[in-house]
Motif scaffolding. Structure first.
Motif, PDB file in Angstrom:
ATOM      1  N   UNK A  38      11.037  25.551 -16.440  1.00  0.00           N
ATOM      2  CA  UNK A  38      11.236  25.643 -17.890  1.00  0.00           C
ATOM      3  C   UNK A  38      12.680  26.016 -18.198  1.00  0.00           C
ATOM      4  N   UNK A  41      14.293  27.012 -24.696  1.00  0.00           N
ATOM      5  CA  UNK A  41      14.011  26.206 -25.892  1.00  0.00           C
ATOM      6  C   UNK A  41      13.359  24.864 -25.558  1.00  0.00           C
ATOM      7  N   UNK A  42      12.765  24.753 -24.363  1.00  0.00           N
ATOM      8  CA  UNK A  42      12.008  23.559 -24.017  1.00  0.00           C
ATOM      9  C   UNK A  42      10.661  23.977 -23.442  1.00  0.00           C
ATOM     10  N   UNK A  43       9.696  23.035 -23.450  1.00  0.00           N
ATOM     11  CA  UNK A  43       8.421  23.326 -22.818  1.00  0.00           C
ATOM     12  C   UNK A  43       8.518  23.203 -21.305  1.00  0.00           C
TER      13      UNK A  43
ATOM     14  N   UNK B  88       7.387  32.679 -28.216  1.00  0.00           N
ATOM     15  CA  UNK B  88       7.468  31.227 -28.031  1.00  0.00           C
ATOM     16  C   UNK B  88       6.032  30.718 -27.882  1.00  0.00           C
ATOM     17  N   UNK B  90       3.516  27.569 -27.081  1.00  0.00           N
ATOM     18  CA  UNK B  90       3.518  26.304 -26.352  1.00  0.00           C
ATOM     19  C   UNK B  90       2.153  25.650 -26.451  1.00  0.00           C
ATOM     20  N   UNK B 104       4.300  20.613 -24.899  1.00  0.00           N
ATOM     21  CA  UNK B 104       5.254  20.326 -25.944  1.00  0.00           C
ATOM     22  C   UNK B 104       6.516  21.152 -25.745  1.00  0.00           C
ATOM     23  N   UNK B 105       7.470  20.961 -26.648  1.00  0.00           N
ATOM     24  CA  UNK B 105       8.764  21.639 -26.522  1.00  0.00           C
ATOM     25  C   UNK B 105       8.736  23.090 -26.970  1.00  0.00           C
TER      26      UNK B 105
END
Lengths: 115, 112
Positions: A38, A41-43, B88, B90, B104-105
């Protein structure tokens, strides 16, 4: 009850050297293991996996080793590159039983590869 | 490739607001999941769904609910946002969860 544990919050290695990330689990029903990577700021993205019937799986620079008796797996990255710098999550699933196969994740290890 | 789309990358909400996080997948997967990621705690499962209108609690469902009216969409609802829900979030989907998910992002939610 943390069933999947990554005891090293961070790891720092030099470019070109080997990175070894470790993961321990307690649930003997787990029979499939995965590593995700990871970036901020991304999955998470899938990296490599291993079934409990194997003790090693290799994909390019990435190799996962499974020691069932010790309930331990590790991810080896050789050679390490600066672009490998990310958080790495270990995950496990039990394909039978009542868990419906959902993944249990470790806490993650932050890998930093220095040029 | 499977695509999992989360509607917002960043959100800032006030304490007490009702918050909706949307997730859509395009590969006809039956299985969808909501996790939150916090430093030192990894990914923790909030809710999951194996079919339309079906939902199951994960490890940390308190303060959250979900909705799955259509196969491709799985919504996470914070009934009354609190600062400890800053995280965060997800979303993931899968054909066979035991073999892994596509994520997903993520949505970075800040509750002030």
């Amino acid at each position: 009850d943390q069933q999947v544990k990554q005891n090293s919050p961070s790891l720092s290695v030099q470019e070109g050297r080997i990175s070894i990330l470790n993961c321990d689990y307690t649930n003997s029903m787990f029979d499939y293991f995965l590593w995700y990577k990871k970036y901020p700021a991304e999955g998470p993205t899938f990296l490599i996996s291993i079934s409990s019937i194997k003790d090693k799986n290799e994909d390019g620079r990435f190799t996962v080793f499974l020691n069932k008796s010790a309930k331990h797996l590790s991810l080896h990255i050789v050679p390490s590159q600066p672009g490998d710098s990310a958080v790495y999550f270990c995950a496990a699933s039990a394909r039978g039983g009542t868990s419906y196969g959902k993944l249990t994740f470790g806490q993650g290890t932050i890998l930093t590869v220095h040029p | 490739d499977v695509k999992v789309t989360q509607s917002s990358r960043y959100l800032v909400k006030r304490t007490g607001e009702k918050v909706f996080l949307e997730c859509v997948q395009d590969m006809d997967h039956e299985n969808m999941f909501w996790y939150r990621q916090d430093p030192g705690l990894g990914l923790r499962l909030i809710y999951f769904s194996y079919d339309v209108k079906m939902k199951e609690k994960g490890d940390i469902p308190e303060g959250y609910s979900v909705s799955r009216e259509k196969k491709e969409r799985f919504s996470l609802i914070l009934e009354s946002a609190s600062t400890n829900q800053t995280s965060m979030y997800l979303c993931a989907s899968s054909f066979d969860p035991s073999y892994g998910y596509t994520f997903g992002s993520g949505t970075r939610l800040t509750v002030v």
